[in-house]
Structures are given as structure tokens and as C-alpha cells.
Design a protein around this motif. Structure first.
Motif, PDB file in Angstrom:
ATOM      1  N   GLY A 196      13.133  -0.818   5.810  1.00 31.82           N
ATOM      2  CA  GLY A 196      12.322  -1.265   4.681  1.00 31.82           C
ATOM      3  C   GLY A 196      12.597  -2.715   4.318  1.00 31.82           C
ATOM      4  O   GLY A 196      11.670  -3.493   4.041  1.00 31.82           O
ATOM      5  N   LEU A 198       3.699  -5.180   0.079  1.00 32.11           N
ATOM      6  CA  LEU A 198       4.487  -4.120   0.702  1.00 32.11           C
ATOM      7  C   LEU A 198       5.569  -3.613  -0.246  1.00 32.11           C
ATOM      8  O   LEU A 198       5.762  -2.395  -0.397  1.00 32.11           O
ATOM      9  CB  LEU A 198       5.121  -4.623   2.002  1.00 32.11           C
ATOM     10  N   ALA A 199       6.279  -4.551  -0.880  1.00 35.74           N
ATOM     11  CA  ALA A 199       7.338  -4.157  -1.810  1.00 35.74           C
ATOM     12  C   ALA A 199       6.760  -3.369  -2.981  1.00 35.74           C
ATOM     13  O   ALA A 199       7.305  -2.318  -3.378  1.00 35.74           O
ATOM     14  CB  ALA A 199       8.074  -5.398  -2.318  1.00 35.74           C
ATOM     15  N   HIS A 212       3.961  -1.665  -3.028  1.00 31.99           N
ATOM     16  CA  HIS A 212       3.451  -0.390  -2.528  1.00 31.99           C
ATOM     17  C   HIS A 212       4.584   0.626  -2.372  1.00 31.99           C
ATOM     18  O   HIS A 212       4.450   1.793  -2.767  1.00 31.99           O
ATOM     19  CB  HIS A 212       2.757  -0.615  -1.195  1.00 31.99           C
ATOM     20  N   LEU A 213       5.714   0.187  -1.811  1.00 33.17           N
ATOM     21  CA  LEU A 213       6.848   1.089  -1.633  1.00 33.17           C
ATOM     22  C   LEU A 213       7.397   1.564  -2.977  1.00 33.17           C
ATOM     23  O   LEU A 213       7.678   2.759  -3.158  1.00 33.17           O
ATOM     24  CB  LEU A 213       7.948   0.387  -0.830  1.00 33.17           C
ATOM     25  N   THR A 257       4.854   3.928  -4.728  1.00 35.32           N
ATOM     26  CA  THR A 257       4.801   5.232  -4.067  1.00 35.32           C
ATOM     27  C   THR A 257       6.026   6.062  -4.404  1.00 35.32           C
ATOM     28  O   THR A 257       5.923   7.276  -4.626  1.00 35.32           O
ATOM     29  CB  THR A 257       4.690   5.053  -2.544  1.00 35.32           C
ATOM     30  N   LEU A 258       7.191   5.420  -4.449  1.00 38.18           N
ATOM     31  CA  LEU A 258       8.406   6.136  -4.844  1.00 38.18           C
ATOM     32  C   LEU A 258       8.281   6.660  -6.270  1.00 38.18           C
ATOM     33  O   LEU A 258       8.635   7.819  -6.555  1.00 38.18           O
ATOM     34  CB  LEU A 258       9.625   5.215  -4.725  1.00 38.18           C
ATOM     35  N   TRP A 311       8.925   7.568   1.270  1.00 32.38           N
ATOM     36  CA  TRP A 311       8.854   6.600   2.361  1.00 32.38           C
ATOM     37  C   TRP A 311       7.733   6.975   3.330  1.00 32.38           C
ATOM     38  O   TRP A 311       6.952   6.128   3.768  1.00 32.38           O
ATOM     39  CB  TRP A 311      10.214   6.569   3.069  1.00 32.38           C
ATOM     40  N   TYR A 312       7.639   8.271   3.632  1.00 31.72           N
ATOM     41  CA  TYR A 312       6.590   8.734   4.535  1.00 31.72           C
ATOM     42  C   TYR A 312       5.211   8.555   3.900  1.00 31.72           C
ATOM     43  O   TYR A 312       4.255   8.132   4.556  1.00 31.72           O
ATOM     44  CB  TYR A 312       6.822  10.204   4.890  1.00 31.72           C
ATOM     45  N   ALA A 344       4.299   6.404   1.728  1.00 30.53           N
ATOM     46  CA  ALA A 344       3.939   4.990   1.633  1.00 30.53           C
ATOM     47  C   ALA A 344       3.467   4.433   2.972  1.00 30.53           C
ATOM     48  O   ALA A 344       2.527   3.631   3.026  1.00 30.53           O
ATOM     49  CB  ALA A 344       5.132   4.181   1.122  1.00 30.53           C
ATOM     50  N   LEU A 345       4.105   4.867   4.065  1.00 32.41           N
ATOM     51  CA  LEU A 345       3.792   4.321   5.394  1.00 32.41           C
ATOM     52  C   LEU A 345       3.663   5.460   6.403  1.00 32.41           C
ATOM     53  O   LEU A 345       4.461   5.567   7.341  1.00 32.41           O
ATOM     54  CB  LEU A 345       4.879   3.338   5.835  1.00 32.41           C
ATOM     55  N   THR A 370       9.003   6.768   9.599  1.00 28.06           N
ATOM     56  CA  THR A 370       8.895   7.569   8.383  1.00 28.06           C
ATOM     57  C   THR A 370       8.704   9.041   8.715  1.00 28.06           C
ATOM     58  O   THR A 370       9.231   9.918   8.023  1.00 28.06           O
ATOM     59  CB  THR A 370       7.728   7.084   7.509  1.00 28.06           C
TER      60      THR A 370
END
Length: 335
Positions: free
Chosen positions: A48, A105-106, A108-109, A112-113, A222-223, A225-226, A232
Motif C-alpha cells: 500500500g 489512492l490514499a 480511496h484506501l 474504504t477502510l 484492502w480487497y 478498495a482494490l 488483495t
């Protein structure tokens, strides 16, 4: 800083597919699941960080000779609304695109978390309320239905019983230990003897004590998100398998191996309710979804215990995991 961006890009590619594929098939995960779990966490962090860091560092190249100084310069220009300085620094659209990509990206991660955590906690809360309504305490005791009570000294003393004919056993983690619960079905009680039941509940208690739900939730986020990234998918599957093996090891400290084998052979899944929010079949079905591959791996491991991993090999894996966590982070903060 171009070399740092290149290094992080290479690391991101390695963590995306080759390394997870190798680790998912590594045999040492059977003899030392905690070592494999540590390495998976390190790979997730390194993957990540490098995925975000590579475009970030490349986009910061025109703004300074190091990441901290370049970030400070970007913040200064934003505060001063001095966008004319971008041309003087030869900032190209590619640099700006890289910076935007890293920020997106940051974000989004993290989002999503947050979304996964919120939905999971809400689903568990609803599930706990249902269990309290539909269950009774193991070994009698409290007149309040659904309240775990101390019983006869067996592992079932903290279990709740639901009237369901299919053999089921799972745990529902809570924010505190007092809000966590272990649930057995009546079918489980009918199918297994006291010794086997105690082993199954010890397995579930290990899930709660070692906070496995935090690991599975992080890798699930994590999965989500991506999902297109191989690492993932490999990571989520591996963590589900490893947490079950770690829970088996916890149960084996006080209970015979044969008890766990019998519980698996009779179709009594031992899993934690961490995927409630992903199921369309209701929380009960989701909580007890036991992947056939994970069950098969657990049975093979219990029936034919693998040789113990040597200290040197374990030490090498720990050093590798520490390097994956420390080196990229230090390079971003210092270089």
C-alpha cells in the motif's frame, strides 16, 4: 528523487502479484502460521505504501530534493495560491497527475477502510441483538435470555445456544471482551461430545483473544478498495486461512487434536463472524460460511502435523517482514 520513485514502483509491482503468489503457496505457513501472518501484514503495508508512494514521489520531484522538503514546498505554494511558480519549476502535467493519483489512492484506501469498518460493526451489532433474542445461555444460569454465564467449568461456560439443527459454532467479537460472545447451535450440541465441544469453543475463544477480526476486517477493506489487484485477493484468502490455523493452535494447547478433527469431520465450522456485511443470505449464513479450501487445509494440518519451522528460518522471515515495514517508510520520511 527519481531513484526513490523507481524503487517504490518496483516494490509495488513485486507486492502486487509475484510475492503474494509465492507466499500463498509457502509450506511454512502450515508449521508457523503466526510467521506467515506477520509477513502478510508487512507485505500489505509495504504494498500500500509503495503503491501510493511511487506516484507521490514522482510528482514531488520538481518541488524539492527530499520528500519532506518537497511536501512542505507544495503546501506553501497552495497556501500562497502561487500557481505561477509551477511553470518556473518546470512542473509538467504528468507530475500533477501523479500527485493527484497518489492523493486519490490514499483517500480511496482510507474511505474504504472506514466504510468497511462501519458496515461490519453495524452488522455485528444487529447480529448480537438477534442472538440475544433467539439464544439461551449454555448450562442454564441467568434468567435473562442470551446472557453468557459461568457454568460447570467446561469451555462451554461462555457460549450461547441457538435452536438450529445444523452444527454451527462461531464467535461475535465486540468492542470489549464483555460484549464478545461465542455461539453454538443445538445441532452442534447434539452432534458432538463434551470434549469436542470444549475444543470448538476454545477455538472460538482464541479468535476473540487474539483479535483476529481486526486482521480480517483490514484485509477485507484492502480487497474491497482494490479488488483487481492480485495481492488483495491472495491476502484476504490467506488471512482467513491463517486465523483459523492460529485458532486451532490455541485450542490445541488445552484440548486433544482428535477433538478438533471430529468437529471438522462432522461439518461443524469454527469461524468468526467477520463477513456479515458481505452476505445476501442473512447474518447467520454469512457468519458460518466456512470455505472448503480452508477446512481442507486445517484437516490436513491436524491429521498430519507439519515439521516445526526452524529458528533460523523464523528469524529470517521476521527480519524480512521488519524490513518491508521499516525501509519504505524510512525512505519516504528521510530521503
Amino acid at each position: 528523487m527519481i531513484w526513490l520513485a523507481a524503487f517504490l514502483a518496483v516494490l509495488a509491482v513485486l507486492m502486487a502479484a509475484p510475492a503474494p503468489r509465492l507466499l500463498s503457496g509457502a509450506t511454512f505457513r502450515l508449521s508457523s502460521p503466526w510467521t506467515a501472518m506477520l509477513l502478510w501484514q508487512a507485505m500489505a503495508l509495504a504494498g500500500g505504501l509503495s503503491l501510493i508512494g511511487a506516484p507521490l514521489v514522482f510528482g514531488l520531484i520538481p518541488f524539492g530534493d527530499s520528500v519532506p522538503s518537497a511536501v512542505a514546498e507544495v503546501l506553501r505554494l497552495v497556501r500562497a495560491v502561487d500557481y505561477g511558480a509551477l511553470e518556473d519549476r518546470h512542473v509538467s502535467p504528468v507530475h500533477l497527475f501523479s500527485l493527484c493519483l497518489a492523493v486519490l489512492l490514499a483517500g480511496h484506501l482510507l474511505l474504504t477502510l472506514l466504510r468497511t469498518s462501519t458496515r461490519t460493526l453495524a452488522a455485528r451489532r444487529r447480529h448480537r441483538d438477534l442472538v440475544r433474542l433467539l439464544s439461551s445461555p449454555a448450562h442454564g444460569g441467568s434468567p435473562e435470555r442470551g446472557t453468557p454465564v459461568e457454568g460447570s467449568g467446561t469451555g462451554r461456560r461462555a457460549a450461547l445456544i441457538i435452536d438450529h439443527e445444523i452444527p454451527l459454532a462461531y464467535c461475535l467479537p465486540g468492542v470489549t471482551a464483555a460484549r464478545s460472545m461465542t455461539v453454538l447451535s443445538q445441532g452442534m450440541l447434539d452432534a458432538l461430545g463434551a470434549e469436542d465441544l470444549d475444543a470448538v469453543v476454545a477455538h472460538e475463544h482464541t479468535h476473540l483473544q487474539q483479535r483476529h477480526h481486526l486482521l480480517t476486517m483490514a484485509f477485507e477493506a484492502w480487497y474491497r478498495a482494490l479488488p483487481w489487484l492480485p495481492t488483495t485477493r491472495y491476502g484476504r484468502e490467506a488471512v482467513l486461512e491463517l486465523t483459523e490455523m492460529l485458532a486451532d493452535d490455541g485450542a490445541l494447547r488445552d484440548h486433544p487434536r482428535e477433538a478438533l478433527v471430529r468437529s471438522l469431520a462432522l461439518g461443524a465450522p469454527a469461524s468468526e463472524a467477520t463477513t456479515d456485511e458481505t452476505s445476501s443470505d442473512g447474518p447467520l449464513a454469512a457468519a458460518h460460511h466456512d470455505d472448503l479450501q480452508v477446512t481442507a487445509a486445517r484437516l490436513r494440518r491436524l491429521l498430519s502435523p507439519p515439521p516445526q519451522m526452524g529458528r533460523t528460518a523464523r528469524g529470517a522471515v521476521v527480519v524480512l517482514a521488519a524490513s518491508l515495514m521499516v525501509v519504505p517508510t524510512a525512505m519516504l520520511l528521510i530521503v
